[in-house]
Design a protein around this motif. Structure first.
Motif, PDB file in Angstrom:
ATOM      1  N   ALA A  24     -11.652   7.327 -17.028  1.00  0.00           N
ATOM      2  CA  ALA A  24     -10.592   7.611 -18.011  1.00  0.00           C
ATOM      3  C   ALA A  24      -9.227   7.303 -17.387  1.00  0.00           C
ATOM      4  O   ALA A  24      -8.353   6.703 -18.030  1.00  0.00           O
ATOM      5  N   LYS A  25      -9.039   7.677 -16.128  1.00  0.00           N
ATOM      6  CA  LYS A  25      -7.763   7.436 -15.428  1.00  0.00           C
ATOM      7  C   LYS A  25      -7.518   5.940 -15.286  1.00  0.00           C
ATOM      8  O   LYS A  25      -6.414   5.451 -15.480  1.00  0.00           O
ATOM      9  N   ARG A  26      -8.570   5.212 -14.969  1.00  0.00           N
ATOM     10  CA  ARG A  26      -8.435   3.749 -14.794  1.00  0.00           C
ATOM     11  C   ARG A  26      -7.963   3.096 -16.091  1.00  0.00           C
ATOM     12  O   ARG A  26      -7.058   2.269 -16.091  1.00  0.00           O
ATOM     13  N   ARG A  27      -8.562   3.526 -17.198  1.00  0.00           N
ATOM     14  CA  ARG A  27      -8.205   2.914 -18.489  1.00  0.00           C
ATOM     15  C   ARG A  27      -6.802   3.346 -18.917  1.00  0.00           C
ATOM     16  O   ARG A  27      -6.014   2.528 -19.399  1.00  0.00           O
ATOM     17  N   ARG A  28      -6.497   4.646 -18.696  1.00  0.00           N
ATOM     18  CA  ARG A  28      -5.177   5.148 -19.114  1.00  0.00           C
ATOM     19  C   ARG A  28      -4.068   4.407 -18.374  1.00  0.00           C
ATOM     20  O   ARG A  28      -3.061   4.026 -18.960  1.00  0.00           O
ATOM     21  N   LYS A  29      -4.279   4.152 -17.062  1.00  0.00           N
ATOM     22  CA  LYS A  29      -3.222   3.521 -16.265  1.00  0.00           C
ATOM     23  C   LYS A  29      -3.312   1.991 -16.295  1.00  0.00           C
ATOM     24  O   LYS A  29      -2.528   1.311 -15.648  1.00  0.00           O
ATOM     25  N   VAL A  79      -2.689   4.424  -2.722  1.00  0.00           N
ATOM     26  CA  VAL A  79      -3.589   5.411  -2.117  1.00  0.00           C
ATOM     27  C   VAL A  79      -2.882   6.765  -1.998  1.00  0.00           C
ATOM     28  O   VAL A  79      -3.509   7.789  -1.781  1.00  0.00           O
ATOM     29  N   ALA A  80      -1.554   6.770  -2.141  1.00  0.00           N
ATOM     30  CA  ALA A  80      -0.791   8.003  -1.906  1.00  0.00           C
ATOM     31  C   ALA A  80      -1.206   9.119  -2.865  1.00  0.00           C
ATOM     32  O   ALA A  80      -1.560   8.870  -4.014  1.00  0.00           O
ATOM     33  N   ALA A  81      -1.150  10.337  -2.335  1.00  0.00           N
ATOM     34  CA  ALA A  81      -1.348  11.524  -3.169  1.00  0.00           C
ATOM     35  C   ALA A  81       0.046  11.984  -3.589  1.00  0.00           C
ATOM     36  O   ALA A  81       0.688  12.785  -2.908  1.00  0.00           O
ATOM     37  N   VAL A  82       0.511  11.416  -4.674  1.00  0.00           N
ATOM     38  CA  VAL A  82       1.902  11.631  -5.113  1.00  0.00           C
ATOM     39  C   VAL A  82       2.000  12.985  -5.826  1.00  0.00           C
ATOM     40  O   VAL A  82       1.167  13.298  -6.676  1.00  0.00           O
ATOM     41  N   ALA A  83       3.018  13.765  -5.469  1.00  0.00           N
ATOM     42  CA  ALA A  83       3.214  15.044  -6.174  1.00  0.00           C
ATOM     43  C   ALA A  83       3.593  14.741  -7.617  1.00  0.00           C
ATOM     44  O   ALA A  83       4.453  13.888  -7.872  1.00  0.00           O
ATOM     45  N   ASP A  84       2.940  15.416  -8.544  1.00  0.00           N
ATOM     46  CA  ASP A  84       3.220  15.123  -9.951  1.00  0.00           C
ATOM     47  C   ASP A  84       4.591  15.639 -10.383  1.00  0.00           C
ATOM     48  O   ASP A  84       5.180  15.136 -11.328  1.00  0.00           O
ATOM     49  N   TYR A  85       5.094  16.685  -9.690  1.00  0.00           N
ATOM     50  CA  TYR A  85       6.355  17.302 -10.115  1.00  0.00           C
ATOM     51  C   TYR A  85       7.343  17.379  -8.954  1.00  0.00           C
ATOM     52  O   TYR A  85       6.936  17.502  -7.795  1.00  0.00           O
ATOM     53  N   PHE A  98      -6.325   5.094  -6.788  1.00  0.00           N
ATOM     54  CA  PHE A  98      -7.271   6.007  -6.156  1.00  0.00           C
ATOM     55  C   PHE A  98      -7.309   7.275  -6.997  1.00  0.00           C
ATOM     56  O   PHE A  98      -6.314   7.616  -7.626  1.00  0.00           O
ATOM     57  N   ALA A  99      -8.424   7.963  -6.986  1.00  0.00           N
ATOM     58  CA  ALA A  99      -8.474   9.250  -7.680  1.00  0.00           C
ATOM     59  C   ALA A  99      -9.337  10.202  -6.869  1.00  0.00           C
ATOM     60  O   ALA A  99     -10.475   9.876  -6.527  1.00  0.00           O
ATOM     61  N   ALA A 100      -8.755  11.332  -6.536  1.00  0.00           N
ATOM     62  CA  ALA A 100      -9.532  12.383  -5.869  1.00  0.00           C
ATOM     63  C   ALA A 100      -9.772  13.443  -6.934  1.00  0.00           C
ATOM     64  O   ALA A 100      -8.833  14.051  -7.421  1.00  0.00           O
ATOM     65  N   VAL A 139       0.860  -1.195   0.000  1.00  0.00           N
ATOM     66  CA  VAL A 139       0.000   0.000   0.000  1.00  0.00           C
ATOM     67  C   VAL A 139       0.890   1.237   0.000  1.00  0.00           C
ATOM     68  O   VAL A 139       1.846   1.301   0.786  1.00  0.00           O
ATOM     69  N   THR A 140       0.589   2.233  -0.845  1.00  0.00           N
ATOM     70  CA  THR A 140       1.244   3.538  -0.690  1.00  0.00           C
ATOM     71  C   THR A 140       0.242   4.484  -0.037  1.00  0.00           C
ATOM     72  O   THR A 140      -0.962   4.387  -0.287  1.00  0.00           O
ATOM     73  N   ALA A 141       0.747   5.382   0.824  1.00  0.00           N
ATOM     74  CA  ALA A 141      -0.172   6.248   1.566  1.00  0.00           C
ATOM     75  C   ALA A 141       0.443   7.612   1.829  1.00  0.00           C
ATOM     76  O   ALA A 141       1.667   7.763   1.820  1.00  0.00           O
ATOM     77  N   ASN A 198       7.404  13.730 -12.074  1.00  0.00           N
ATOM     78  CA  ASN A 198       7.716  12.524 -11.301  1.00  0.00           C
ATOM     79  C   ASN A 198       7.236  11.293 -12.058  1.00  0.00           C
ATOM     80  O   ASN A 198       6.278  11.379 -12.836  1.00  0.00           O
ATOM     81  N   PRO A 199       7.847  10.137 -11.820  1.00  0.00           N
ATOM     82  CA  PRO A 199       7.335   8.921 -12.473  1.00  0.00           C
ATOM     83  C   PRO A 199       5.954   8.581 -11.917  1.00  0.00           C
ATOM     84  O   PRO A 199       5.667   8.879 -10.749  1.00  0.00           O
ATOM     85  N   ASP A 200       5.104   7.983 -12.732  1.00  0.00           N
ATOM     86  CA  ASP A 200       3.794   7.538 -12.235  1.00  0.00           C
ATOM     87  C   ASP A 200       3.964   6.129 -11.674  1.00  0.00           C
ATOM     88  O   ASP A 200       4.192   5.172 -12.425  1.00  0.00           O
ATOM     89  N   ILE A 201       3.844   6.015 -10.350  1.00  0.00           N
ATOM     90  CA  ILE A 201       4.189   4.765  -9.666  1.00  0.00           C
ATOM     91  C   ILE A 201       3.219   3.643 -10.044  1.00  0.00           C
ATOM     92  O   ILE A 201       3.628   2.577 -10.521  1.00  0.00           O
ATOM     93  N   VAL A 202       1.937   3.900  -9.850  1.00  0.00           N
ATOM     94  CA  VAL A 202       0.968   2.820 -10.078  1.00  0.00           C
ATOM     95  C   VAL A 202       0.919   2.450 -11.559  1.00  0.00           C
ATOM     96  O   VAL A 202       0.806   1.274 -11.922  1.00  0.00           O
ATOM     97  N   GLU A 203       1.049   3.446 -12.422  1.00  0.00           N
ATOM     98  CA  GLU A 203       0.999   3.167 -13.860  1.00  0.00           C
ATOM     99  C   GLU A 203       2.177   2.292 -14.275  1.00  0.00           C
ATOM    100  O   GLU A 203       2.015   1.329 -15.031  1.00  0.00           O
TER     101      GLU A 203
END
Ligand code: CTP
Length: 402
Positions: free
Chosen positions: A336-341, A274-280, A323-325, A193-195, A304-309
């Motif tokens: 769309a996010k689910r399919r892209r990743k 689940v983490a809210a990863v900074a994009d940059y 997760f998507a907020a 789990v990432t958090a 930043n690299p996309d971890i889950v993707e």
């Protein structure tokens, strides 16, 4: 949701002010379908009367060893043999010390020592009593002895002080008991789990981060542990205590989280991001504090690299959950996010309702469509999510030798 079937539970009450919560706990357990027998210590009777507990449970309440209502004169045996569980709530510091030493000088302690069924305790005491090394030693010994310790919680105390030691709320105790009885759907499974947020330094004192309390990721960790999984929690900087049974890897930046996640995902069965990863991150970050005299600095941001993707797109990925907020058009963006990743499952919520709150309202998206969970505590949402994951997860087929 508390679901206890017709489990027979013995509720023990010891002498602390939190005993007033035991009446509500009894009701919560009954609402879940449980049959409750109450046993109280003498000091518990100073805080709440046996009559109250008798009226609520519909059964006589036992308080002493020498009770001629028990035909064979052995209430410590009679009352526990047909019980699936004993829960002592509240459990005072003194009662826990007695359990550690196998002391049996009243009905409840004798009954606990003579039990054949599992035992849970929900500690409740002043923060100083909780923090004392003696109590901490006792708590860790109880855990080693296989006794489940529920809570305690931090917050306002009856004595006027604030700190750790409050008994968990009755609904939370009942929720823990209900989760404990559920089948261990993920036993033998390794979940990563990432958090929390990540923190991207600008200089030694400043940085970029995302708003995230980490509560949802920590709740998912707990729910996966309850389901019998081995859990590795990769956590950004948060002010939360992780569940004792999780293996915890603390990171700060997205790139550290990426490295840890990639290493842990090797051989993991399920990966839940689940983490809210900074994009940059700040590519021109400095090792010395930026001074105002130098003028307004220009930050160079890099992606930043996309971890889950990256994990979901491996040749043989673990079962990946994202997760998507979202702040608007939740369903469209989430799907769309689910399919892209390339995620088999994504849990989404609206940001304005969730970040610091203790409850949440997730919608799960998978190949079958969407599933709305309805608003409840983050722990309850996490438990529902884990049950959904367990339903979808298929272990990889092992190669069969010719
Ligand atoms: N995520 C990740 N690594 C990143 C960014 C996001 O693993 N660098 C994961 C999150 O943990 C979450 C999911 O991807 O499970 C969606 O995160 P979110 O920030 O909503 O998605 P982004 O891809 O960053 O999309 P956007 O910010 O454009 O909405």
């Amino acid at each position: 949701m508390v679901e206890l079937g017709d489990k027979r539970i013995l509720l023990g009450i010891t002498g602390g002010i939190a005993a007033y919560k035991s009446a509500e706990l009894l009701r919560e357990l009954q609402r879940g379908g449980a049959d409750i027998q109450v046993v109280m210590t003498e000091s518990a009777c100073q805080f709440i009367t046996p009559v109250t507990m008798q009226a609520l449970s519909g059964k006589p309440v036992y308080t002493g060893m020498w009770d001629n209502r028990v035909p064979n004169g052995m209430p410590h045996i009679e009352l526990s043999r047909d019980r699936a569980l004993i829960v002592v709530a509240p459990a005072t510091a003194d009662f826990m010390a007695k359990l550690v030493h196998g002391s049996a000088d009243d009905l409840l302690s004798t009954l606990c020592l003579a039990r054949e069924c599992p035992l849970m305790v929900a500690p409740a005491m002043n923060r100083q009593m909780w923090e004392k090394p003696a109590t901490q030693r006792n708590v860790s010994q109880l855990r080693k002895d296989g006794i489940v310790v529920l809570g305690p919680d931090a917050g306002d105390q009856a004595c006027g002080e604030v700190g750790m030691g409050r008994m968990l709320e009755p609904a939370d105790v009942a929720g823990e008991i209900s989760a404990w009885f559920r089948p261990k759907l993920l036993s033998g499974i390794h979940v990563v789990v990432t958090a929390g947020p990540t923190f991207e330094p600008i200089d030694p004192v400043r940085g970029l981060t995302n708003r995230s309390s980490g509560k949802m990721g920590y709740a998912v960790t707990r729910a996966a542990l309850e389901a019998g999984a081995r859990v590795t929690l990769i956590s950004g900087p948060v002010a939360l205590e992780p569940p004792a049974a999780a293996q915890v890897i603390r990171v700060e930046t997205a790139r550290q989280m990426f490295e840890a996640a990639n290493a842990q995902a090797n051989g993991a069965d399920i990966f839940i991001a689940v983490a809210a990863v900074a994009d940059y991150y700040v590519a021109n970050n400095g090792t010395q504090k930026i001074k105002k005299e130098g003028g307004v600095p220009t930050l160079e941001l890099a992606l930043n690299p996309d971890i889950v993707e990256s994990i979901a797109n491996r040749p043989n990925p673990p079962f990946c959950v994202g997760f998507a907020a979202e702040s608007e058009q939740l369903e469209e963006h989430a799907e769309a996010k689910r399919r892209r990743k390339k995620l088999p499952l994504l849990a989404a919520n609206l940001v304005q309702s969730a970040i610091e709150a203790d409850d949440n309202e997730l919608i799960l998206f998978d190949d079958e469509g969407s599933h709305r969970l309805g608003r409840s505590s983050k722990l309850d949402q996490a438990r529902q999510l884990i049950r959904h994951v367990a339903k979808l997860y298929r272990p990889p087929k092992t190669a069969v030798r010719a």
